[in-house]
Motif scaffolding. Structure first.
Motif, mmCIF file in Angstrom:
data_model
loop_
_atom_site.group_PDB
_atom_site.id
_atom_site.type_symbol
_atom_site.label_atom_id
_atom_site.label_comp_id
_atom_site.label_asym_id
_atom_site.label_seq_id
_atom_site.Cartn_x
_atom_site.Cartn_y
_atom_site.Cartn_z
ATOM 1 N N ALA A 1 -10.153 3.798 3.759
ATOM 2 C CA ALA A 1 -10.196 3.230 5.112
ATOM 3 C C ALA A 1 -11.589 2.683 5.409
ATOM 4 O O ALA A 1 -12.595 3.368 5.200
ATOM 5 C CB ALA A 1 -9.825 4.287 6.148
ATOM 6 N N TYR B 1 -6.482 -1.874 3.837
ATOM 7 C CA TYR B 1 -7.268 -0.644 3.989
ATOM 8 C C TYR B 1 -8.592 -0.894 4.711
ATOM 9 O O TYR B 1 -9.070 -0.026 5.449
ATOM 10 C CB TYR B 1 -7.511 0.010 2.630
ATOM 11 C CG TYR B 1 -6.354 0.860 2.167
ATOM 12 C CD1 TYR B 1 -5.831 1.857 2.985
ATOM 13 C CD2 TYR B 1 -5.770 0.669 0.915
ATOM 14 C CE1 TYR B 1 -4.759 2.639 2.581
ATOM 15 C CE2 TYR B 1 -4.708 1.462 0.492
ATOM 16 C CZ TYR B 1 -4.205 2.441 1.335
ATOM 17 O OH TYR B 1 -3.141 3.215 0.930
ATOM 18 N N ALA C 1 0.810 -1.221 0.000
ATOM 19 C CA ALA C 1 0.000 0.000 0.000
ATOM 20 C C ALA C 1 0.841 1.268 0.000
ATOM 21 O O ALA C 1 0.299 2.358 -0.216
ATOM 22 C CB ALA C 1 -0.937 0.010 1.212
ATOM 23 N N GLN D 1 -8.307 -0.298 8.389
ATOM 24 C CA GLN D 1 -7.989 1.041 8.881
ATOM 25 C C GLN D 1 -9.263 1.772 9.308
ATOM 26 O O GLN D 1 -10.348 1.485 8.822
ATOM 27 C CB GLN D 1 -7.248 1.843 7.802
ATOM 28 C CG GLN D 1 -6.018 1.141 7.241
ATOM 29 C CD GLN D 1 -5.102 0.610 8.325
ATOM 30 O OE1 GLN D 1 -4.609 1.364 9.166
ATOM 31 N NE2 GLN D 1 -4.853 -0.690 8.319
ATOM 32 N N GLY E 1 -5.435 5.229 4.585
ATOM 33 C CA GLY E 1 -6.642 5.177 3.766
ATOM 34 C C GLY E 1 -7.530 6.391 3.845
ATOM 35 O O GLY E 1 -8.621 6.400 3.268
#
Length: 207
Positions: free
Chosen positions: A53, A96, A31, A99, A42
């Motif tokens: 996220a 992600y 990422a 997150q 994110g």
């Protein structure tokens, strides 16, 4: 309106393909290349680039594959994902998803209008309610490719709704994007602005 939605939803092959299972630890490393636009956590700082996220892994993976295969046109992202495997894209999506989404704030002047479109649509113009696919809290449907929209940047949501209204899809055979083309085609500029703002502040919307 209800019949229209039932017909649209019935046309979608839910879970029609085996879904990849991403490895968030591997995804964290990969990422890094996404961070300049979407943030390492994110939470994109640029309103026209989406927050990732908390987004459902299956949805984010599918969209990345569509972009890689040039079925969904995102020129700035294509070079980044062009050489990534399905598994690498699933790993990033899994990272992600774990997150925490940083919430946004709706424009109070647009909340009432946006709430009306989101929860009820517009019977007079044939616009269905957003809740049918994205839920009253904007959390979408994990495993069914309906994304979480709550907290997303209003500018990004408005851009996507305008694209859908203009008929932009991810291929004529892609039922998911074609649902959004059908949903958005009768939205007015004012409705797009209001519902996009409402979605950004959906975490604190009135129920």
């Amino acid at each position: 309106m209800a019949r229209f939605l039932v017909m649209l939803l019935a046309s979608v092959p839910l879970l029609a393909q085996a879904q990849l299972v991403g490895d968030p630890e591997a995804g964290e490393e990969n990422a890094a290349v996404c961070a300049s636009c979407h943030g390492m956590d994110g939470n994109s700082q640029v309103p026209i680039w989406p927050k990732l996220a908390g987004q459902h892994e299956d949805y984010a993976t599918r969209q990345s594959i569509l972009i890689r295969e040039q079925q969904r046109e995102v020129p700035e992202m294509y070079p980044i994902v062009a050489d990534m495997s399905d598994q690498e894209l699933a790993d990033i999506a899994a990272y992600y998803e774990q997150q925490s989404l940083k919430p946004g704030v709706a424009d109070e002047a647009l909340v009432d209008a946006g709430e009306a479109v989101y929860n009820a649509g517009n019977d007079e113009t044939g616009v269905p309610a957003c809740t049918a696919c994205h839920g009253p809290a904007g959390m979408g449907i994990p495993g069914a490719y309906y994304p979480r929209v709550a907290g997303q940047h209003a500018d990004y949501t408005a851009k996507r709704l305008n694209q859908y209204r203009d008929g932009v899809n991810s291929g004529d055979d892609d039922a998911y994007s074609n649902i959004m083309v059908a949903v958005a085609k009768n939205l007015s500029d004012e409705e797009i602005e209001a519902v996009s703002s409402y979605i950004e502040g959906l975490h604190q919307a009135r129920w």
